[in-house]
Design a protein around this motif. Structure first.
Motif, PDB file in Angstrom:
ATOM      1  N   ASN A   9       0.715  -1.264   0.040  1.00  0.00           N
ATOM      2  CA  ASN A   9       0.006   0.002   0.000  1.00  0.00           C
ATOM      3  C   ASN A   9       0.783   1.359  -0.044  1.00  0.00           C
ATOM      4  O   ASN A   9       1.525   1.571   1.043  1.00  0.00           O
ATOM      5  CB  ASN A   9      -0.950   0.154   1.218  1.00  0.00           C
ATOM      6  N   ALA A 173      -0.354  -0.392  15.195  1.00  0.00           N
ATOM      7  CA  ALA A 173       0.893  -0.771  14.732  1.00  0.00           C
ATOM      8  C   ALA A 173       1.278  -0.625  13.331  1.00  0.00           C
ATOM      9  O   ALA A 173       2.386  -0.415  12.594  1.00  0.00           O
ATOM     10  CB  ALA A 173       0.835  -2.539  14.822  1.00  0.00           C
ATOM     11  N   GLY A 213      -1.117  -6.601   8.803  1.00  0.00           N
ATOM     12  CA  GLY A 213      -0.438  -5.232   8.702  1.00  0.00           C
ATOM     13  C   GLY A 213      -0.148  -4.621   9.900  1.00  0.00           C
ATOM     14  O   GLY A 213      -0.854  -4.668  10.768  1.00  0.00           O
ATOM     15  N   LEU A 234       0.014  -6.990   4.669  1.00  0.00           N
ATOM     16  CA  LEU A 234      -0.249  -5.631   3.997  1.00  0.00           C
ATOM     17  C   LEU A 234       0.792  -4.759   4.528  1.00  0.00           C
ATOM     18  O   LEU A 234       0.845  -4.481   5.608  1.00  0.00           O
ATOM     19  CB  LEU A 234      -1.675  -5.350   4.208  1.00  0.00           C
ATOM     20  N   GLY A 237       4.867   1.320   4.600  1.00  0.00           N
ATOM     21  CA  GLY A 237       6.314   1.779   4.328  1.00  0.00           C
ATOM     22  C   GLY A 237       7.286   0.935   3.775  1.00  0.00           C
ATOM     23  O   GLY A 237       7.783   1.660   2.732  1.00  0.00           O
TER      24      GLY A 237
HETATM   25  C1  PEP Z   1      -0.648   0.071   5.945  1.00  0.00           C
HETATM   26  O1  PEP Z   1      -1.052   1.301   5.860  1.00  0.00           O
HETATM   27  O2  PEP Z   1      -1.697  -0.782   5.631  1.00  0.00           O
HETATM   28  C2  PEP Z   1       0.261  -0.492   6.847  1.00  0.00           C
HETATM   29  C3  PEP Z   1       0.573  -1.727   7.442  1.00  0.00           C
HETATM   30  O3  PEP Z   1       1.555   0.611   7.165  1.00  0.00           O
HETATM   31  P1  PEP Z   1       3.011   0.362   7.709  1.00  0.00           P
HETATM   32  O4  PEP Z   1       3.366  -1.197   6.994  1.00  0.00           O
HETATM   33  O5  PEP Z   1       3.722   1.467   7.364  1.00  0.00           O
HETATM   34  O6  PEP Z   1       2.777   0.134   9.123  1.00  0.00           O
END
Ligand code: PEP
Length: 257
Positions: A9, A173, A213, A234, A237
């Motif tokens: 994403n 998270a 995620g 998912l 960053g």
């Molecule tokens: C996300 O936006 O779905 C996500 C998991 O972001 P990050 O990996 O940056 O925490």
């Protein structure tokens, strides 16, 4: 059969030329893999979808959108429809990301409409759920997850649900660097599968892909992907760096082969 997936994403990051560079790097470095079992997906911003779609070989990297509107078409300035996404070969769409719930007040009612229009157009929803920090601290996380599922996903038919990917993303998270422990994530993933099994069937629950995620990085996903109910990630960053993103996919393939 359950599919193991890594989806990136990109959120509101990269200009179109920067996105093209990133897509080119992913395309150059991605290898042939068992497509019946694994899938790599990228979800760039709307403005990038057409060009990124042309760069990526859809046999290896599928295209996803980060959002869509729930109506077919009409006077909805600034919105993007399922048919528009379909017309440029988008195959997946993220729905219910916590950032959209938070900044755009997307309610369960809206999310159900979005999931339904996506399915009507043969777009695979990646439906996100997850509790806030205060809810976990108050030991309410199971209730939150249950209600997010009951209000949307559990209202679908079994046939519809079989086409959905679920992403468990604890809000505390996401983008914080604070990853859930494999045990915390596994416990929720198992709970999700159990709820689906009770409402529908164990076969349907077993075949569903449930992603984790929240701050996934190459150095922390191995333990998560070892868990039996965690079917991939998912990635926010870390999906903006081709090497990190592909390393995460490599670890998934290694753990699930
Ligand atoms: C996300 O936006 O779905 C996500 C998991 O972001 P990050 O990996 O940056 O925490």
């Amino acid at each position: 059969m359950r599919k193991f997936i890594v989806a990136g994403n990109w959120k509101m990051n990269t200009t179109v030329p920067e996105g093209e560079l990133l897509a080119n790097e992913i395309q150059t470095k991605i290898w042939h893999y068992d497509r019946d079992k694994f899938q790599l997906i990228v979800a760039p911003p709307y403005t990038h979808l057409a060009t990124v779609g042309q760069i990526l070989d859809s046999d290896r990297v599928k295209l996803g959108a980060q959002n869509l509107f729930w109506e077919e078409k009409g006077a909805y300035t600034g919105e993007v429809s399922a048919a528009m996404l379909k017309s440029i070969d988008v195959e997946y769409v993220i729905i219910g990301h916590s950032e959209r719930r938070k900044y755009f007040n997307e309610s369960d009612e809206i999310l159900l409409k979005k999931v339904q229009i996506a399915l009507n157009y043969n777009l695979t929803p990646i439906f996100c759920i997850g509790e806030q920090l205060e809810q976990r601290e108050a030991n309410e996380h199971f209730d939150v997850i249950k209600s997010q599922l009951e209000n949307v996903i559990l209202r679908l038919s079994a046939e519809q649900l079989s086409k959905v990917i679920i992403a468990y993303e604890p809000v505390w998270a996401i983008g914080t660097g604070k990853v859930a422990t494999p045990e915390q994530a596994q416990e929720i993933h198992h709970f999700i599968r159990q709820l689906i099994s009770e409402k529908f069937s164990s076969n349907l629950a077993n075949d569903l892909t449930i992603l984790y995620g929240g701050s996934c990085k190459p150095n922390n996903v191995a333990g998560l992907f070892e868990k039996p109910d965690i079917d991939g990630g998912l990635i926010g960053g870390a999906s903006l760096k081709a090497d990190d993103f592909l390393e995460i996919f490599k670890i998934l393939i290694d753990k699930k082969s």
